[in-house]
Design a protein around this motif. Structure first.
Motif: not given
Ligand SMILES: Cc1ncc(COP(=O)(O)O)c(C=O)c1O
Ligand SMILES: Cc1ncc(COP(=O)(O)O)c(C=O)c1O
Lengths: 447, 469, 447, 469
Positions: C96, C328, D71-72, D131-133, D165, D168, D213, D238, D240, D260, D265
């Motif tokens: 990662y 990411t 978190s990953c 992606a997540g963001a 995170h 956010n 988190t 979130d 994640a 999302h 992940k």
């Protein structure tokens, strides 16, 4: 591309060597034969070469396009993705024979594990690092047995149930040996192990059977093993590694040598090669074994390491008295088999074997019910079974092909007495639906 | 770091790849013929992946660095070859498919046969042998079949130079021949006088490696062949060193009767950690009918619109089969791709640069390392790895010390006629920079051999294990 | 499979934790929502899952089955085998973000090299580690320019020659920003850079053009750059990386930001993603740049190493005042681009660009001669050119499809005024023979 | 070993991949618009291969070992996913192909949308975010569009817990919102009182990570959502941390309005050294019409014989596009394959074992490392990496020391509310053996921190480079 030299580099190198041109390096080559013009097509770029190869490949129909019921020594099994992911590692496939153990521990440990897996799978004590294929493994068993008796026992008794091509290769390999003679070739195709017993005598070095045999039949080999040993001869069993996920091992029957084609263990059909010959035996024959053998040792810090062992058997040292001439073998495919067996594990291998077994019997039963078709061979069998067709096998196979089915092996081509019989193979790749469809098309074909 | 074996990593009850549930009724298993324990490891996919990745990391490989292993032609293996061989139409083809369904594979094999003929000058080719040694066996059996077919049954010997690879005598012996060695002369050629002496009517043939394992082109090669032919023998060519001769000289033109190719050397198919290889055999006209079956042939000529139909052919006096099915097909695809991408000029460049690289490196090293046969070499050369003023240091120590500098050592202790041999084959795919760096390190090691020999004796220092015997 | 736990291990772990069952770990989840039954198909084994996926995949026709003349932002280029051989390395694709530099030097150096390659290719000073795609790279240029003027310049002038979807994405990204306004959207489709000049004023933060533009046209941007800078605004150029194998760089024209879609650099078409947005700029904007940035440093032994740098810009630290939310990104695709550019090198990239250029012009000229078809757009262009069709584009494309040709982009769908026009793309994958065949079929289509 | 850069390896004039010669007439190049120098490296294929292989060897990766990066969700990436995504029919499909030619891809996307709905409880899904963001950005923009569509234009704030995170707040700011933090209470839940206080008619919504988190499921989650809803705000989830909730709890059931997913992940698509990911967004009924275009839909219903025709749909009040083309398709194929291979029970097992692993490891470590919120955790937990009696040792030192034992460190310094945070997410694909070994090493490092802190401060010791800042 693949030759990295620039003009300047070439010039500098020639200066260092002290010759004006590259051509000057070839003066030892007789002038009249020097620099022939080769009549080959002009070079292609990578993209053109790939396009060309794709064109050739797509001129094939393959088991990916057809439902495959063809086996006869090469089987259509699923290969888990993890296998090729390991085989694609440059560290494995661009290395060579681990002559330098300190920088080859990856290859060496992998071979060591392969040897252990094969020994365990076949129920034997030791295994070598591989042979070219199942056929040459049988041939090398013949050579080993011949040497074991110092050429004093010339006869090798071979069951007609051994793959026809394996028997041919055995003949080719043995024909240079003084006094060697292959017996059993004129027995009826469907002879059983006990039919071999009368042929075994004090001149017999080796008896070779296939288990399950070429027709898929599973026989108890106990009686045969006893008869072989009673004459002081050796028993070699050519086996199907997937079947051993389910069946009693040749080792348990008392086999002295177990060989086989490792292709079903995660190796693509690839039109017949590269495949993998495996070869296992008892410890007492370690010095007679052909090919490479990896053993465990420790370094001066007590760290475990692996090395090529008993190399004194090999031709580098023994030259014309070596037990075999094999040098490059099937290293990468042995790795494939190791990854395959590790990935499936105990449960997976057993499951695959069960799927093959039960589906083959389901298919046989169902086909037997189709008018005109009969499965004369009694159960049990593995992977394969013989079916009598109402029409020439080639014709029926042509019909199957038109319906996207790759039909069975035409037994008449190898056993004239079995003309009109096909050998159908079933693996985990043939679902019940596939089998039912096959039956439909067969039924139709016979109409 | 010690990597446990897969059995040590196994955990009872853990499952790997899953399969579909059974969708047909069960059939009784054969009583007394099932196994009770299946001693296979029990791992999850992540265990398997990590294990083999760890193992891979303990290997040296061409993809990692310079691998000048003499006699093995460790050239770079183009990545496109791997894709080519994995084309689904090739990968999933069954060896017993009806020929009409497999014309792509057959056409490729046919084409490869034709190209190998053109490259070597031979008239017949079998693609069947699995590797060089099996090619040798085939070749010697073909020689045997030839003599037998002529009723010439007194020929019981094969002559083999003392520099030959061990597979040569082993293959001859397997074919039932007695092996007669001939020495190498001071220039590194076959000793003509000695050859003359042993060449009589009991000689079936000579196995000649040319360039020989010293990396030298036999300066009397035509004469050598003549002598053998005069005695009624045939000449086998060990084609392991063909990387020196592409577009330079066709072995058949020299009079060689039969020869094997190593597709895994000359034609860049990878060595796979010890195979698979592929060892096609080429023969001159008088030997074509003895080739093993099958040979790929055109069974129906094509037209402008319709391609020919390819199929199998069994030569009339074939020595038989040496392998099930159709040879190492996947390796043929790689060699085919490689030849396509080179063409005639590219192939000649391969040999030119292979020879250039070897001579360059030899020039850089020969002042420091003893070069027993000091003349222009072909694709490789052999040094001696010892010095009288560095007692105790042997070629093996130099080999191990090279590992400390991230190089794969040259071939050690072969050919047998050179004491403490270091047989170096750089191949054409290595750059001047790499050769310069290697030479630098070799010179440094020579210095260390004199100034601090312990560095060599205790090498390698940074490998996963220390020196193993 | 992927969960390794055996029954015994699970039991032992629960004992250690001190709960009787796994269910007990979920007591914080409101009981009424706990353990919903999911209505999903039952699990498939790997071989079934692969068979299913193959079925879906073969329901597509792809550019491997058809001659592709479709581009419009995604191009059919040859990807040398070496690219995927590197991308398949688990060491790269199962790592990662290199948060821990000491064990991520592989990823870090690869990104560093990618940044250098992109900066050199575009003629700029610095590049970031990647954006999601060419569209978001443009959008982030808009955001960066907005922030650069602290929101005081609300206008962004965008050429209609920028990819229609990129413009849409830019709008979506900017619409949350106070006062932001996208100008130029109502200009005629085929406006030239000079047509933008009147729209630039003191409220303009950024001018965005595409080079070569969406229609493949190559314009000199010098005059525009001067006009932009005269107003104190920034110039962003969205570019085609293959074209830069041949063409003057945006950097040479004076661009402040260069973005683009990196897909042509060794990334498969893959139905539109994952692709690669690249983004380069001048050093002075380093602190304004979105996303990751890798820099060179040395460790305490003087050994060179690479680290994520200027992380204070990122949202981990700056949170709501970060220059972007991107976390990411497209790391593996940036690696693909690096391998691609390294493998082709200077000669290869130039050769590909030349093939695209000359073949596109050959195709245009030839098509222009077909009755009913006209290429109105003057040369020069790259990859693509616009053709007026005698019938609706959809119809002609249908006819092409029937002949195994994937036709050009229907410009009417994005530019109503250009209805009846198609955008045809030509790359090194389209040989002269392919082009000639296309012309034949087009001619036929118009009959 | 220092690896030169590709530019340092470059040799002027060396050529890499070759292309066909030009087969058409040349057209003049545009005058003044060509470049004079093309500063690309010049390498042969072997240079390129070795270079990138060397680089790869300097990386830690899941394929190599345990990677508990909180978190990953660094779970094992099944190899079959890679094959699935590389099916030629997928790999070579152009994003603008006519829909009739691309039904396979569209059907897969449609199916994936349906499955994600079922897993999460949402009614609408967009697969487009990269992606997540970007998913967060989409979600917040959807919230914004929702309020705007109702003329509710006074809502200028988004509430975000202090444990969230960094993406956010960044996503909220990008969408034009002011960010209002709320604290975490002593039990690790959102502080209800504080939340109440900030919840007024200017609040557009709350971004909630649940499990948060800290790895804790908010014990008042229903209440939290109620409070926000009562104030007229919407709740963003979130996703994640969805790896804790598969088959355990559907976020939409809790009342979350929009969320999302991180396919890279939860659904095992690899992380690629920093992407690509994929961040689909799910929404409740009232938000469906605001989703970005395109949504995959059935444009013509099928019959028993004919499959439906899939196509695109643009929601009526769509926030627009956030990406060119159709999302990270290759990642979707991997997630699709993963879900297929798990089924409903398998997915629930994923979360069950992820949570089991985390609690097990937490139990082994919490006596030695301070656990600031000591209750049953979900898929991850956060420790403090410091001790008052080992002054000078900080979490970073522990992280670096873990490398000496061949482990990837946990996430450091996040969440910000825990001092010297070590955020540990083992995932379900790790075995008890691996966790035991990791715990053993963690305990050993704790001991070293007290007995020989220099070992930690100077770590790592065996990496290609020493500690870098
Ligand atoms: C000179 C020579 N001959 C023959 C062989 C045998 O070839 P193979 O290993 O392919 O069987 C080798 C292999 O190393 C060799 O170097
Ligand atoms: C809790 C949380 N939210 C959001 C994100 C952002 O996701 P992505 O990196 O896919 O953009 C992350 C990523 O690490 C995360 O851990």
């Amino acid at each position: 591309m693949f030759i990295p030299h620039t003009e300047e580099e070439r010039a500098a190198m020639l200066r260092t060597i002290g010759v004006p041109t590259i051509e000057d390096l070839f003066k030892d080559v007789p002038a009249k034969y020097r620099f022939p013009k080769l009549n080959l097509p002009p070079k292609l770029s990578e993209m053109e070469a790939m396009a060309q190869v794709q064109e050739y490949a797509s001129a094939n129909e393959s088991t990916q396009d057809m439902a495959c019921f063809l086996g006869a020594g090469a089987y259509h099994h699923y290969i888990p993705a993890v296998v090729d992911s390991i085989l694609r590692r440059g560290e494995f496939y661009t290395a060579y024979t681990p002559y330098q153990p300190e920088i080859s521990q990856g290859t060496l440990q992998a071979i060591f594990e392969y040897q252990t897996l094969i020994a365990n799978l076949t129920g034997m004590e030791i295994s070598n690092a591989s042979h070219y294929d199942g056929a040459t493994a049988v041939a090398e068993a013949g050579v080993m047995a011949y040497h074991n008796f110092r050429g004093k026992r010339g006869n090798i008794v071979v069951s007609p149930g051994v793959h026809p091509q394996y028997r041919q290769v055995l003949c080719t390999y043995l024909c240079g040996y003084h006094n060697a003679c292959i017996k059993g070739q004129d027995l009826p195709a469907l002879s059983t192990p006990s039919d071999l017993i009368p042929l075994i005598d004090a001149d017999t070095s080796l008896v070779v059977v296939q288990y399950p045999d070429f027709f898929g039949r599973i026989f108890d080999l106990t009686e045969l093993a006893n008869a072989v040993h009673a004459q002081g001869a050796l028993l070699a069993v050519s086996t199907n590694p997937i079947a051993l996920g389910l069946l009693k091992t040749p080792g348990e029957f008392g086999a002295d040598i177990v060989t086989g084609e490792g292709q079903p263990l995660g190796i693509p059909l690839s039109y017949g090669g590269p495949y993998l010959g495996f070869f296992s035996t008892r410890k007492q024959f370690a010095h007679k074994l052909a090919g490479r053998l990896v053993g465990e040792t420790v370094d001066k810090n007590g760290e475990r390491g692996y090395v090529l062992t008993l190399t004194a058997r090999e031709q580098h040292i023994k030259r014309d008295r070596a037990s075999s001439n094999i040098c490059t073998n099937q290293g990468l495919l042995a790795l494939a088999a190791s990854v395959y067996l590790s990935a499936l594990g105990k449960q997976g291998l057993h499951q695959v074997a069960e799927l093959c077994y039960h589906r083959a019997h389901y298919a046989a039963e169902k086909i037997n019910k189709i008018k005109g078709f009969s499965v004369t061979q009694p159960a049990p069998f593995f992977h394969e079974f013989m079916v009598k067709y109402p029409q020439p096998v080639e014709e029926i196979n042509g019909h199957l092909l038109d319906h996207g089915i790759l039909g069975g092996f035409d037994l008449g081509t190898a056993y004239p007495e079995l003309a009109g019989h096909a050998l159908l193979a079933v693996t985990e790749m043939n679902s019940k639906d596939d089998i039912d469809y096959l039956c439909e098309v067969l039924e139709e074909a016979a109409e | 770091m010690n990597e446990p074996t897969i059995y040590e990593l196994s955990s009872p009850g853990r499952s790997g790849v899953h399969y579909p549930d059974l969708d047909v009724p069960k059939t009784a298993l054969p009583v007394g013929l099932t196994r009770n324990i299946l001693p296979m490891p029990e791992l999850s996919e992540v265990d398997v992946t990590r294990h083999f990745i760890h193992l891979s990391q303990k290997n040296y490989s061409i993809d990692k660095g310079f691998y000048p292993l003499g006699s093995c032609t460790m050239k770079y293996n183009p990545k496109v070859n791997e894709e080519a061989a994995r084309q689904p139409g090739f990968l999933h083809a069954h060896p017993y498919q009806p020929v009409e369904t497999i014309q792509g594979s057959l056409a490729l094999m046919y084409q490869l046969q034709e190209w190998l003929k053109e490259i070597s000058g031979f008239v017949g080719i079998t693609l069947q042998p699995s590797a060089g040694a099996q090619g040798e066996f085939v070749g010697v059996m073909v020689i045997r079949a030839y003599h037998q077919s002529r009723g010439d049954t007194n020929r019981t010997k094969i002559i083999i130079p003392d520099s030959a690879h061990g597979t040569n005598p082993a293959s001859s012996a397997m074919s039932g021949y007695e092996v007669i060695p001939v020495p190498t002369d001071a220039l590194g050629n076959v000793d003509l006088e000695a050859l003359q002496t042993v060449c009589d009517s009991t000689v079936a043939g000579l196995m000649l490696t040319n360039p020989n394992t010293l990396g030298l082109f036999d300066q009397n090669v035509v004469k050598v062949i003549e002598i053998v032919h005069k005695a009624g023998g045939l000449v086998y060519g060990d084609g392991a060193n063909l990387n020196a001769l592409l577009g330079i000289c066709r072995p058949a033109d020299l009079g060689i009767d039969v020869m094997h190719f190593n597709l895994h050397k000359t034609f860049s198919t990878p060595h796979g950690g010890g195979g698979p290889g592929s060892g096609p055999v080429g023969v001159a006209k008088h030997l074509v009918e003895f080739l093993p079956e099958p040979v790929i042939t055109i069974v129906e000529e094509g037209t402008d619109e319709i391609p020919p139909l390819y199929g199998f052919h069994k030569p009339a006096q074939s020595i038989g089969r040496v392998k099930a099915f159709n040879g190492q097909f996947g390796i043929m695809v790689r060699a085919f791709t490689y030849i396509s991408m080179h063409g005639p000029d590219g192939l000649r460049s391969v040999s030119e640069y292979a020879v250039l690289n070897a001579n360059y490196l030899m020039t850089l090293l020969k002042k420091t390392y003893k070069l027993p046969y000091d003349r222009i070499c072909m694709h490789e050369f052999v040094l001696e790895g010892h010095w009288s003023d560095a007692p105790g240091v042997i070629a093996l120590d130099i080999a191990k010390r090279l590992m400390d500098y991230d190089f794969h050592p040259p071939t050690n202790y072969f050919p047998l006629i050179v004491p403490e041999a270091l047989m170096i084959e750089p191949t054409e795919t290595e750059s001047k920079q790499t050769l310069d760096h290697f030479a630098e390190v070799m010179l440094k090691i020579a210095e260390e051999a004199h100034s601090s020999p312990a560095l060599l004796k205790e090498a390698p220092h940074n490998t996963p294990v220390t020196r193993l015997d």
